[in-house]
Design an enzyme around this catalytic site. Sequence first.
Site, PDB file in Angstrom:
ATOM      1  N   GLU A 294      -9.565 -10.292  -8.052  1.00 47.01           N
ATOM      2  CA  GLU A 294      -8.578  -9.230  -7.809  1.00 47.01           C
ATOM      3  C   GLU A 294      -7.386  -9.354  -8.755  1.00 47.01           C
ATOM      4  OE1 GLU A 294      -9.743  -8.739  -3.073  1.00 47.01           O
ATOM      5  OE2 GLU A 294      -7.771  -9.536  -3.602  1.00 47.01           O
TER       6      GLU A 294
ATOM      7  N   ARG B 215       2.537  -6.622   9.174  1.00 49.23           N
ATOM      8  CA  ARG B 215       1.836  -5.491   9.789  1.00 49.23           C
ATOM      9  C   ARG B 215       2.403  -5.153  11.167  1.00 49.23           C
ATOM     10  NH1 ARG B 215      -4.073  -7.344   7.494  1.00 49.23           N
ATOM     11  NH2 ARG B 215      -4.188  -5.928   5.708  1.00 49.23           N
TER      12      ARG B 215
ATOM     13  N   HIS C 195      -2.217  -5.532   1.490  1.00 50.12           N
ATOM     14  CA  HIS C 195      -3.496  -6.191   1.280  1.00 50.12           C
ATOM     15  C   HIS C 195      -3.223  -7.614   0.819  1.00 50.12           C
ATOM     16  CE1 HIS C 195      -7.316  -7.441  -0.441  1.00 50.12           C
ATOM     17  NE2 HIS C 195      -6.611  -7.869  -1.471  1.00 50.12           N
TER      18      HIS C 195
ATOM     19  N   TYR D  50     -12.168  -1.973  -3.473  1.00 53.64           N
ATOM     20  CA  TYR D  50     -12.692  -2.081  -2.109  1.00 53.64           C
ATOM     21  C   TYR D  50     -14.219  -1.908  -2.074  1.00 53.64           C
ATOM     22  CZ  TYR D  50      -8.224  -2.417   0.402  1.00 53.64           C
ATOM     23  OH  TYR D  50      -7.032  -2.849   0.929  1.00 53.64           O
TER      24      TYR D  50
ATOM     25  N   ASN E 155      -2.050   0.085   6.770  1.00 59.86           N
ATOM     26  CA  ASN E 155      -1.564  -1.189   7.312  1.00 59.86           C
ATOM     27  C   ASN E 155      -0.721  -1.973   6.302  1.00 59.86           C
ATOM     28  OD1 ASN E 155      -3.699  -1.945   5.720  1.00 59.86           O
ATOM     29  ND2 ASN E 155      -4.805  -3.070   7.291  1.00 59.86           N
TER      30      ASN E 155
ATOM     31  N   LYS F  79       0.822  -1.206   0.000  1.00 60.40           N
ATOM     32  CA  LYS F  79       0.000   0.000   0.000  1.00 60.40           C
ATOM     33  C   LYS F  79       0.865   1.269   0.000  1.00 60.40           C
ATOM     34  CE  LYS F  79      -3.958  -2.230   2.308  1.00 60.40           C
ATOM     35  NZ  LYS F  79      -4.989  -2.063   3.369  1.00 60.40           N
TER      36      LYS F  79
ATOM     37  N   THR G 215      -5.429  -7.192  10.718  1.00 61.61           N
ATOM     38  CA  THR G 215      -5.734  -5.919  10.047  1.00 61.61           C
ATOM     39  C   THR G 215      -5.247  -4.731  10.867  1.00 61.61           C
ATOM     40  OG1 THR G 215      -7.718  -6.977   9.145  1.00 61.61           O
ATOM     41  CG2 THR G 215      -7.611  -4.568   9.021  1.00 61.61           C
TER      42      THR G 215
HETATM   43  P1  ATP Z   1      -7.161  -5.973   3.202  1.00 61.82           P
HETATM   44  O1  ATP Z   1      -8.517  -6.214   2.576  1.00 61.82           O
HETATM   45  O2  ATP Z   1      -6.607  -4.596   2.907  1.00 61.82           O
HETATM   46  O3  ATP Z   1      -6.203  -7.074   2.935  1.00 61.82           O
HETATM   47  P2  ATP Z   1      -8.151  -6.988   5.679  1.00 61.82           P
HETATM   48  O4  ATP Z   1      -8.783  -8.046   4.838  1.00 61.82           O
HETATM   49  O5  ATP Z   1      -7.249  -7.397   6.789  1.00 61.82           O
HETATM   50  O6  ATP Z   1      -7.331  -5.982   4.791  1.00 61.82           O
HETATM   51  P3  ATP Z   1     -10.693  -5.631   5.669  1.00 61.82           P
HETATM   52  O7  ATP Z   1     -11.688  -5.828   6.728  1.00 61.82           O
HETATM   53  O8  ATP Z   1     -10.911  -6.270   4.328  1.00 61.82           O
HETATM   54  O9  ATP Z   1      -9.264  -6.031   6.269  1.00 61.82           O
HETATM   55  O10 ATP Z   1     -10.518  -4.056   5.466  1.00 61.82           O
HETATM   56  C1  ATP Z   1      -9.935  -3.539   4.284  1.00 61.82           C
HETATM   57  C2  ATP Z   1      -9.044  -2.376   4.632  1.00 61.82           C
HETATM   58  O11 ATP Z   1      -9.840  -1.305   5.120  1.00 61.82           O
HETATM   59  C3  ATP Z   1      -8.032  -2.655   5.736  1.00 61.82           C
HETATM   60  O12 ATP Z   1      -6.834  -3.248   5.280  1.00 61.82           O
HETATM   61  C4  ATP Z   1      -7.776  -1.265   6.260  1.00 61.82           C
HETATM   62  O13 ATP Z   1      -6.829  -0.591   5.447  1.00 61.82           O
HETATM   63  C5  ATP Z   1      -9.130  -0.600   6.121  1.00 61.82           C
HETATM   64  N1  ATP Z   1      -9.873  -0.683   7.376  1.00 61.82           N
HETATM   65  C6  ATP Z   1     -10.490  -1.773   7.873  1.00 61.82           C
HETATM   66  N2  ATP Z   1     -11.082  -1.508   9.048  1.00 61.82           N
HETATM   67  C7  ATP Z   1     -10.828  -0.188   9.294  1.00 61.82           C
HETATM   68  C8  ATP Z   1     -11.145   0.720  10.344  1.00 61.82           C
HETATM   69  N3  ATP Z   1     -11.863   0.323  11.409  1.00 61.82           N
HETATM   70  N4  ATP Z   1     -10.682   1.986  10.243  1.00 61.82           N
HETATM   71  C9  ATP Z   1      -9.969   2.402   9.181  1.00 61.82           C
HETATM   72  N5  ATP Z   1      -9.622   1.605   8.153  1.00 61.82           N
HETATM   73  C10 ATP Z   1     -10.045   0.326   8.211  1.00 61.82           C
HETATM   74 MG    MG Z   2      -9.935  -7.653   3.102  1.00 58.65          MG
END
Ligand code: ATP
Ligand code: MG
Length: 137
Positions: free
Chosen positions: A126, A102, A115, A49, A112, A9, A91
Amino acid sequence: IERTFSILKPDATRRNLTGAVNALIEKAGLRIVAQKRIRLSREQAETFYGVHKERPFFGELVEQMTAAPVVVQVLEGENAIAHYREVMGATNPANAAPGTIRKEFALNVGENTVHGSDAPETAVVEIAQFFSGNEIV
Ligand code: ATP
Ligand code: MG
């Protein structure tokens, strides 16, 4: 053998962490079979997203993902999808296990660092959003 989709990212590219993150990926035994550095358009980030469209952090997430270049990748290995999610860590970096990407590098739950796809169906979609078959070797 399985493939997953990965993004380094903007917080990673900004801090010159592409190599450091890739070192952890390769040390874990995942093979980088496709990779390119691109700047996501707003539309690409919103599509990518889209599942989070209704979440309160969606606007901020799209802003962050388009604010600087990213590195998109395809990773290959045994159980690559689940394995990469272990290598990434939770996450929220506050909950990430020691040694994970992370835990080592993420700034906060939004920035973070990486992805990774969460299921075989999402991995296929994707990967196809960013790579054609002949770019994956
Ligand atoms: P990714 O999809 O990026 O691999 P993930 O699967 O661990 O991460 P998801 O729940 O899919 O987490 O959330 C997607 C992304 O949205 C997270 O990686 C983070 O960057 C952002 N995100 C998720 N939860 C929050 C939150 N509470 N506040 C801010 N950003 C968030
Ligand atoms: Mg995710």
